[in-house]
Write a protein that holds these residues in place. Sequence first.
Motif, PDB file in Angstrom:
ATOM      1  N   GLY A   1       0.566  -1.130  -0.130  1.00 47.36           N
ATOM      2  CA  GLY A   1      -0.237  -0.026  -0.040  1.00 47.36           C
ATOM      3  C   GLY A   1       0.748   1.484  -0.133  1.00 47.36           C
ATOM      4  N   LEU A   2       2.020   1.153   0.808  1.00 45.14           N
ATOM      5  CA  LEU A   2       2.778   2.441   0.743  1.00 45.14           C
ATOM      6  C   LEU A   2       3.275   2.551  -0.563  1.00 45.14           C
ATOM      7  N   ALA A   3       3.799   1.609  -1.254  1.00 48.03           N
ATOM      8  CA  ALA A   3       4.242   1.593  -2.633  1.00 48.03           C
ATOM      9  C   ALA A   3       3.237   2.007  -3.486  1.00 48.03           C
ATOM     10  N   MET A   4       1.954   1.745  -3.264  1.00 48.28           N
ATOM     11  CA  MET A   4       0.925   2.320  -4.309  1.00 48.28           C
ATOM     12  C   MET A   4       0.780   3.785  -3.976  1.00 48.28           C
ATOM     13  N   GLY A   5       1.161   4.321  -2.887  1.00 48.86           N
ATOM     14  CA  GLY A   5       0.883   5.472  -2.747  1.00 48.86           C
ATOM     15  C   GLY A   5       2.136   6.431  -3.111  1.00 48.86           C
ATOM     16  N   GLY A   6       2.934   5.873  -3.529  1.00 50.24           N
ATOM     17  CA  GLY A   6       4.164   6.588  -4.131  1.00 50.24           C
ATOM     18  C   GLY A   6       5.244   6.511  -3.438  1.00 50.24           C
ATOM     19  N   PHE A   7       5.444   5.538  -2.372  1.00 49.91           N
ATOM     20  CA  PHE A   7       6.761   5.738  -1.676  1.00 49.91           C
ATOM     21  C   PHE A   7       7.379   4.217  -2.024  1.00 49.91           C
ATOM     22  N   HIS A   8       8.848   4.363  -1.514  1.00 51.26           N
ATOM     23  CA  HIS A   8       9.590   2.860  -1.774  1.00 51.26           C
ATOM     24  C   HIS A   8       9.880   2.339  -0.348  1.00 51.26           C
ATOM     25  N   PRO A   9       8.953   1.435  -0.084  1.00 54.02           N
ATOM     26  CA  PRO A   9       9.288   0.612   1.197  1.00 54.02           C
ATOM     27  C   PRO A   9      10.395  -0.234   1.333  1.00 54.02           C
ATOM     28  N   VAL A  10      11.148  -0.100   2.431  1.00 54.74           N
ATOM     29  CA  VAL A  10      12.136  -1.043   2.660  1.00 54.74           C
ATOM     30  C   VAL A  10      11.733  -1.945   3.831  1.00 54.74           C
ATOM     31  N   VAL A  11      11.463  -3.114   3.576  1.00 55.28           N
ATOM     32  CA  VAL A  11      10.771  -4.049   4.578  1.00 55.28           C
ATOM     33  C   VAL A  11      11.883  -4.951   5.298  1.00 55.28           C
ATOM     34  N   ALA A  12      12.327  -4.684   6.551  1.00 58.25           N
ATOM     35  CA  ALA A  12      13.292  -5.445   7.023  1.00 58.25           C
ATOM     36  C   ALA A  12      12.831  -6.426   7.998  1.00 58.25           C
ATOM     37  N   ILE A  13      13.111  -7.785   7.521  1.00 59.12           N
ATOM     38  CA  ILE A  13      12.717  -9.109   8.375  1.00 59.12           C
ATOM     39  C   ILE A  13      13.673  -9.975   8.327  1.00 59.12           C
TER      40      ILE A  13
ATOM     41  N   LEU B   1       2.557  -9.449  -7.955  1.00 55.91           N
ATOM     42  CA  LEU B   1       1.660  -9.457  -9.046  1.00 55.91           C
ATOM     43  C   LEU B   1       1.268  -7.930  -9.439  1.00 55.91           C
ATOM     44  N   HIS B   2       1.658  -7.011  -8.461  1.00 58.21           N
ATOM     45  CA  HIS B   2       1.391  -5.537  -8.873  1.00 58.21           C
ATOM     46  C   HIS B   2       2.785  -4.862  -9.491  1.00 58.21           C
ATOM     47  N   ARG B   3       3.731  -5.656  -9.408  1.00 56.15           N
ATOM     48  CA  ARG B   3       4.964  -5.135 -10.005  1.00 56.15           C
ATOM     49  C   ARG B   3       5.298  -3.864  -8.995  1.00 56.15           C
ATOM     50  N   LEU B   4       5.193  -4.045  -7.745  1.00 57.96           N
ATOM     51  CA  LEU B   4       5.393  -2.875  -6.924  1.00 57.96           C
ATOM     52  C   LEU B   4       6.735  -2.816  -6.405  1.00 57.96           C
ATOM     53  N   PRO B   5       7.267  -1.434  -6.296  1.00 60.26           N
ATOM     54  CA  PRO B   5       8.478  -1.344  -5.971  1.00 60.26           C
ATOM     55  C   PRO B   5       8.925  -1.498  -4.491  1.00 60.26           C
ATOM     56  N   VAL B   6       9.095  -2.684  -4.022  1.00 60.91           N
ATOM     57  CA  VAL B   6       9.409  -2.725  -2.532  1.00 60.91           C
ATOM     58  C   VAL B   6      10.471  -3.614  -2.464  1.00 60.91           C
ATOM     59  N   THR B   7      11.422  -3.046  -1.469  1.00 60.97           N
ATOM     60  CA  THR B   7      12.753  -3.908  -1.204  1.00 60.97           C
ATOM     61  C   THR B   7      12.750  -4.491   0.370  1.00 60.97           C
TER      62      THR B   7
ATOM     63  N   PRO C   1       7.708 -14.253 -10.090  1.00 61.14           N
ATOM     64  CA  PRO C   1       7.897 -13.412 -11.223  1.00 61.14           C
ATOM     65  C   PRO C   1       8.354 -12.164 -10.693  1.00 61.14           C
ATOM     66  N   GLY C   2       9.432 -11.641 -11.419  1.00 59.04           N
ATOM     67  CA  GLY C   2       9.770 -10.258 -11.545  1.00 59.04           C
ATOM     68  C   GLY C   2      10.583  -9.739 -10.237  1.00 59.04           C
ATOM     69  N   LEU C   3      10.787 -10.604  -9.541  1.00 58.02           N
ATOM     70  CA  LEU C   3      11.528 -10.397  -8.233  1.00 58.02           C
ATOM     71  C   LEU C   3      13.003 -10.685  -8.250  1.00 58.02           C
TER      72      LEU C   3
ATOM     73  N   CYS D   1      15.075   0.730  -8.293  1.00 58.61           N
ATOM     74  CA  CYS D   1      14.197   0.075  -9.071  1.00 58.61           C
ATOM     75  C   CYS D   1      12.756   0.361  -8.927  1.00 58.61           C
ATOM     76  N   GLN D   2      11.943   0.617 -10.053  1.00 59.47           N
ATOM     77  CA  GLN D   2      10.645   1.104  -9.841  1.00 59.47           C
ATOM     78  C   GLN D   2       9.871   0.096 -10.547  1.00 59.47           C
ATOM     79  N   ASP D   3      10.036  -1.062 -11.066  1.00 59.85           N
ATOM     80  CA  ASP D   3       9.473  -1.818 -11.745  1.00 59.85           C
ATOM     81  C   ASP D   3       9.164  -3.238 -11.049  1.00 59.85           C
ATOM     82  N   GLY D   4       9.280  -3.160  -9.829  1.00 59.84           N
ATOM     83  CA  GLY D   4       8.938  -4.538  -9.232  1.00 59.84           C
ATOM     84  C   GLY D   4       9.728  -4.649  -8.016  1.00 59.84           C
ATOM     85  N   PRO D   5       9.589  -5.826  -7.264  1.00 63.36           N
ATOM     86  CA  PRO D   5      10.121  -5.879  -6.022  1.00 63.36           C
ATOM     87  C   PRO D   5      11.698  -6.435  -5.937  1.00 63.36           C
TER      88      PRO D   5
END
Length: 629
Positions: free
Chosen positions: A348-360, A378-384, A413-415, A436-440
């Motif tokens: 959702g953050l990525a859809m809102g224009g941010f680039h989230p970095v998820v640290a897990i 599936l949504h080709r979202l820019p999440v790292t 796919p696309g990761l 990268c703006q075209d996928g995770p």
Amino acid sequence: MSQLPNLQTLRRLPAGDLVSLAEDIRAFLVERVCAVGGHLGPNLGAVELTLALHRVFDSPRDTLVFDIGHQAYVHKLLTGRAGRFGSLRAAEGLSGYPSRSESPHDLVENSHSSTALAYADGLAKARRLTSDSDRAVVAVIGDGALTGGMAWEGLNNLGAAPERPVIVVVNDNGRSYAPTTGALAAHLSELRRAGATPPRRNFFTELGFDYLGPVDGHDVGAVEEALRRARALGRPAVVHAVTVKGKGYGLAEADEADRLHAVGAVDPATGRPAAPTSPAGSPVTSGRSWTSAFGAELATLAADRDDVVAVTASMLRPTGLHPMREKFPERVFDVGIAEQHAVTSAAGLAMGGFHPVVAIYATFLNRAFDQVLMDVALHRLPVTFVLDRAGITGPDGPSHHGMWDLSVLSAVPGLRIAAPRDAHQLGEQLREAVACQDGPTVLRLPKATAGPAIPEQARMDGIDILHRTRSGPLDVLIVPAGPLATAALDAVALLEDHGLGVTVADPRWILPVPASLPALAARHRLVVTAEDGLRTGGMGTALAQACRDTAVTTPVLTLGLPTAFVPQGPRGALLARSGLDGPGIAAAVHAAMAGAKDAVTAATHQATHASASPATNAVMSSGGRDGDI
């Protein structure tokens, strides 16, 4: 500590003896855990609670399920394992979590959060179906673990089933790795403040539970009384026990940063890490951890880009996000122990224009695979995703090794997945990932010290050439994943001493396979990949397939971890055991070359010819003829 009473004696002890027993147990825990490392704060806070549990319930006939199992040290002491605490979390030693192989009192090896209520639900169903309803089922769960989605699912099912009298003991110390966050944490805080006169209706009663509490979790008598009442009710009940994390050890009680939640060997007088020594007895200087290197790089990157935000699942400090949190608190989100929510919230953050970095932690991302696949990719979202503790982690054992991520994520796919080999590469690749703006994207980081920089001799089409034999044939191409570059370079001398020409190439972005890597493989007689993930389904498997797809006939020997639950032990020793050190890689190469020669000889004599004989943790794949090296 004087001799611990057995469970039968414990149940007969006068109440007045329990205070001194609790003090003895705490002193023992501080001494032993500080000496060898382990989870200190959670267990110091659970001493009286565990004494009460074992005085009221008859384990193992009555079932105690601890969530998370790292609060079960006192349970281990009371069930006859005090003599093994010197080997806590060591190779072949006492597990840091409940262990079925250690004791019949450990039914559930619970080391991932928020699962106890589901286990308890199933056990209660089984007891009802087999008319064993006189055997109690008790789930001990922390307030931090209650932030996990599975815990809410468990509450939803148990509260609606009055015929399943599960007793849920909420060990509420207001913390997990850090202060517990979210609406439930606020509600528990309200109940704590209400004290002896809580509201008649609360979250638990609305779900169908009887609620007993809050009780002082450090008053054995009060906890016993609440547990006996809960058992007598014969229906689902919550016992809300308020405890203090680190109770009785001043340094841990005052530890707001939770550095004493889990420790290595520390000085009990200061709580600070004990200085490691060399075999000669001189101090050894520790290097910077991968986690701290990432934390510093991310904070710098966040200062350069205001679209960068960070998300974690109740592991702010353990994943290195604290430096960014200090500088940009409004851009760091701790969602509690809720990995699935963390990933989709990041979408959702990525859809809102941010680039989230998820640290897990790598092992915990397994719990959110569907969200990575369907909500992000599936949504080709820019999440790292930055996966801490990737590969072999060491003393926490099979549940915490981050060894499945490459095999699992390679199907997305696309990761794109990067594995930095040193701290400099980490900073470089983190910036590439966020660009990268075209996928995770994914970065894998081990639980280890980030060693010295490993410079490349050349960079060709995005691949770093770390070594190339100066003259002679190109026999072997070694392709290591990330920090295994050190082991690959250690193998070089062992191979060149036998006259083999060796190239070591770091693909940097290991999945999908760089388009230029099969062409490089075609120039060699054998390709060897080395990764600290499963030897099937990861980087090596993908490279072998890429070679087949491009008609490259060079065989690919894949070195990695076995498809098994790897036990606890030192990271270096476990990697060596799987052939992922310099000598192991060299030995696998020699075995593969010898096996290929034998196969060619057998074919010449028109004999039945067997496949090459790789090392134990290796898989040989070829796009061409058997033995064509």
